[in-house]
Design an enzyme around this catalytic site. Structure first.
Site, mmCIF file in Angstrom:
data_model
loop_
_atom_site.group_PDB
_atom_site.id
_atom_site.type_symbol
_atom_site.label_atom_id
_atom_site.label_comp_id
_atom_site.label_asym_id
_atom_site.label_seq_id
_atom_site.Cartn_x
_atom_site.Cartn_y
_atom_site.Cartn_z
ATOM 1 C CG HIS A 458 50.723 -31.552 51.597
ATOM 2 N ND1 HIS A 458 50.212 -32.803 51.326
ATOM 3 C CD2 HIS A 458 49.931 -30.673 50.936
ATOM 4 C CE1 HIS A 458 49.151 -32.677 50.546
ATOM 5 N NE2 HIS A 458 48.965 -31.409 50.296
ATOM 6 C CD GLU A 695 27.162 -18.944 53.348
ATOM 7 O OE1 GLU A 695 28.191 -19.506 53.754
ATOM 8 O OE2 GLU A 695 26.152 -18.769 54.062
ATOM 9 C CG ASP A 719 30.402 -22.602 52.264
ATOM 10 O OD1 ASP A 719 30.848 -23.706 51.897
ATOM 11 O OD2 ASP A 719 29.828 -22.436 53.344
ATOM 12 C CB CYS A 766 32.825 -13.311 58.133
ATOM 13 S SG CYS A 766 31.551 -14.160 57.184
#
Length: 836
Positions: A458, A695, A719, A766
């Protein structure tokens, strides 16, 4: 084994100096344990087929493969020494296992510089692995070019005498964990084979439902045994027990099972340069400055016998304080749309609620421990469990626990995180934590270097997001560097230079100035069109959520707005915006974009994005519930009002409407009919273009049918990724795996573009993938003609487009659809289209 008794002359698979095996810098190859052969120190970057044949084994990491010639000879070709540790980085396979190839055909393309920087040697052995059936003669050459004669192979006239085995006597088996770094690749497999051949018993290695004889190098490698995998070894024969003990030792000893390997300290080329430490790049960059060391909090001995209720209260208060700090960090990350940062600290918040952690600390307090020591010990116990798994990824996750250890200890001790650092300092530490990284970034440090740590941690993710050069796995020597010593951190090449000259410092400043100038040039040229080298224009638009962001996008050179998220008008309020308020907001975005087009997505709320004034039923799986266009079926009045507002903007032809979460053609047709009806009511002669978001997988699979009735398609990769991979992108444990460059996603994108093309429709992207410059050539190659990105990245993406050849992108992208993982795709992209 097939053997047609034909002699065979093999062409050189590489160009370069020819070496004998005993000069190979690896005892396994040099000893002949794998078989007889030769080696080449390559000067070219492609491995070619030495003869006609079939590829019978391909290493998982692409650094080695085996070809079976027409006469049955089997040749292992191994690019470099210890290259398995690269885990595929720098290698691009051009063939598959089982594929028939012709002499001279390219088998593997590789990055010489990448391998030379990170591995022991480039020397590449070519080994006859079934020498018991063939005689090999190496031609007397000092150097060779690809395709020139290198080896001659002839069948042995008499097969080796086979020793009869009495298999009725003893049968022995046991399980063992494979501890060889990188798993059972060629070198350790050769050691297993050599050990097995020293006994008369038959022996096998079993992984799941697959098995291989221990005397078969190809069979052993073909099992695909990874580091840390548990296998079963079975032996049958007179000396079965002795063979079993020997094989278990070979399989387990090499990785030092008693001590887990240091986190992500990948085997790397021994650096012979004086005063240079070599590590692993976590975030690229080049900086110079004073090196300053940070140390973690150390606690004194705990005398014990504390009052449990007081210590529990102290711990509870500290935990709540840290939770509050993390919630603030989360909110700031959301406001700045820093998705990765948000996911990391959401995971930290979840860890602070972990019952195993809290119960361990409470139990220690009940037994008289101080809150400080109870918390430290609970964290360290969990870290030890993760480290013992022997998997680098789990060990890196342990660093998140150490972050929480430090934060809660500071709260308990009443200490704020504060370190005085001079401007432009380079910070060293044993291992930094995510919250350390944020604090250091806020203090404008120049770079980070760590003794341990991993490139997928991380901290590494945050460093890359902050543009902060970072090198990990430098070893303990970095902690011995005197405070304030002037150094150069070349993170791109994973080097820490401890005694750079004045000339080197000047060079670093020149390089950094050139990079700054390059970024300025990108921004200066951002107003121009993005046209590939072979003349294909790509629209580079912007994702925005307000007129202010639209103005920023326009100033940064956006060709339009590729996605206006209209939810900003609907959330954080108690009543819905009326038609007039919506119209004014949409008009402001159009005005900010001059004469450029604006794609406006209809409201995408519901499910996990609830509105106070729009009560919806509680859903077990909100991301699979009433979202996007499905909301129109529950509240058609809400969508009607929005469509009316959109139809009143001026000029209307610059407004395009985008429908979210469409999964079937009927949904599109229903909205299209409603839009046509509203146009008639408002006496409009022409409706705006109507597009569909791709999506959900169903929409991608139905792209051709949707394109028949839609004016354009826009792919929402965020998505689409989570629905295709069945992984919640907000799940802390899975977030890193939700990668839109997964071959399955690329196949859906390719199918979407193909379906749209049949009806002459254009396709945009997008989602976040559009903002990833590594993905730009892939998307262009698959047929995407519009990329909608975050406003600050417009200049970078346009510059990336201008340096690409669309025809080459198309040719190379098709091969990516057949790769095995997102990681493999990313590695191939780095190879085909390196980032400057």
């Amino acid at each position: 084994m097939s053997n047609n008794n034909n002699e065979l002359t093999l062409g050189a698979p590489l160009s370069g100096p020819v070496l004998t095996l005993d000069s190979v810098p690896d005892e396994v190859f040099a000893s002949g344990a794998m078989g007889d052969g030769v080696a080449i120190d390559p000067l070219n970057d492609c491995l070619h087929a030495p003869c006609d044949g079939v590829i019978i084994h391909v290493a998982r990491t692409g650094h080695a493969l085996t070809i079976r010639a027409e006469n049955g000879a089997e040749l292992l070709m191994h690019i470099g020494i210890d290259t398995v540790a690269l885990n595929g980085e720098g290698f691009a396979l051009r063939v598959k296992q089982g594929e028939r190839v012709s002499q001279g055909q390219v088998l593997v393309q590789f990055d010489l510089d990448c391998i030379a920087r990170q591995c022991k040697s480039l020397v590449s052995p070519i080994i006859l692995t079934n020498g018991e059936h063939f005689e090999l003669r190496v031609l007397d050459l000092k150097t060779v070019k690809v395709g020139e004669p290198l080896l001659q192979i002839a069948p042995r006239s008499v097969a080796p005498l086979q020793t009869a085995v009495d298999n009725s006597l003893v049968h022995a088996s046991t399980s063992v964990r494979v501890n060889h770094r990188g798993g059972l690749h060629a070198r350790p497999a050769a050691l297993v084979r050599k050990t097995a051949l020293g006994f008369s018993s038959e022996s096998q290695v079993h992984l799941g439902d697959k098995s291989a004889a221990c005397d078969s190098l190809i069979g052993l490698m073909g099992l695909g045994i990874g580091e840390g995998d548990e296998v079963r070894v079975s032996c049958r024969g007179k000396d079965a027990e002795a063979a079993l003990h020997a094989l278990v030792a070979v399989l387990s000893v090499a990785g030092n099972a008693a001590h887990p390997a240091p986190v992500a300290v990948a085997p790397r080329r021994a650096n012979t340069e004086a005063d240079v430490l070599q590590g692993v790049c976590a975030a690229p960059g080049l900086v110079c400055g004073p090196l300053l060391r940070l140390a973690a909090i150390e606690l004194p001995a705990d005398p014990g016998n504390h009052r449990a209720d007081e210590q529990q209260q102290r711990l509870d208060a500290a935990l709540e304080q840290v939770r509050g700090e993390i919630r603030t960090t989360l909110e700031h990350a959301r406001q700045r749309q820093q998705v990765e940062e948000e996911e990391i600290f959401a995971a930290h918040l979840a860890l602070l609620e972990d019952p195993a952690l809290l119960d361990a600390a409470t139990t220690a307090i009940e037994h008289g421990s101080a809150a400080t020591h109870a918390w430290r010990d609970a964290i360290q116990a969990q870290c030890a469990v993760l480290q013992a798994l022997g998997k680098p990824l789990f060990a890196e996750r342990a660093n998140d626990l150490r972050d929480l250890q430090q934060r809660v200890l500071r709260a308990l001790l009443g200490e704020a995180w504060h370190v005085e650092l001079p401007a432009g300092a380079i910070v060293s530490a044993h291992e930094l934590t995510p919250s350390d990284l944020l604090q250091l970034s806020a203090q404008q440090v120049a770079g980070i270097c760590m003794a341990e740590g991993g490139a997928t941690s991380h901290v590494a993710i945050l460093a890359r997001g902050k543009g902060l050069p970072c090198v990990v796995a430098l070893g303990a020597d970095v902690l011995a560097v005197p405070q304030g010593q002037r150094v150069v951190l070349d993170a791109t090449h994973a080097r820490l230079e401890l005694a750079p000259s004045d000339a080197r410092h000047a060079e670093v400043h020149r390089i950094r100035d050139a990079l700054t100038l390059h970024r300025q040039q990108q921004h200066a040229q951002a107003q121009g069109p993005a046209i590939t080298a072979d003349g294909v224009r790509i629209e580079v638009a912007a994702n925005v959520a307000s007129s202010a962001e639209a103005q920023l996008a326009f100033d940064n050179g956006a060709d339009g707005v590729g996605l206006l998220r209209t939810e900003f008008l609907f959330v954080d309020r108690h009543t819905a915006p009326d038609e007039q308020e919506q119209r004014q907001a949409y008009q402001a975005v159009l005005d900010a974009m001059g004469d450029k087009s604006v794609i406006i997505r209809t409201i995408d709320v519901g499910g996990d994005k609830q509105l106070d004034y729009l009560p919806l039923p509680v859903e077990a799986n909100p991301v699979l519930g009433l979202r996007g266009i499905r909301l129109a079926q529950v509240r058609p009045d809400l969508l009607d009002q929005q469509l009316r507002a959109l139809l009143q903007v001026s000029p209307l032809h610059r407004c395009r409407i985008l429908l979210p979460m469409v999964s079937e053609v009927d949904e599109l047709l229903q909205i299209r009919r409603r839009l046509d009806g509203l146009c008639a009511e408002l006496q409009l002669s022409q409706r705006p273009e109507l597009g569909v978001m791709i999506e959900v997988p169903a929409a991608a699979l139905m792209a051709e049918q949707l394109a028949q009735h839609a004016d354009f398609l826009s792919i929402g990769t965020n998505d689409l990724s989570q629905y295709t991979l069945a992984m919640d992108r907000d799940h802390a444990g899975l977030a890193a795996r939700v990668d839109a460059l997964h071959p399955a996603l690329l196949r859906l994108i390719a199918q979407t573009c193909s379906g749209a093309a049949k009806h002459g429709r254009w396709v945009g992207v997008c989602g976040a993938l559009a903002s990833d410059p590594l993905a730009t050539p892939v998307l262009i190659g698959l047929g995407v003609s519009e990329l909608s990105v975050s406003p600050p990245q417009i200049g970078e993406i346009k510059d990336r487009v201008r340096h690409l050849d669309a025809a080459q992108c198309q040719q190379l992208s098709q091969a990516l659809l057949d790769l095995s993982s997102a990681k493999a795709v990313r590695q191939a992209c780095h190879h085909h289209w390196p980032l400057s």
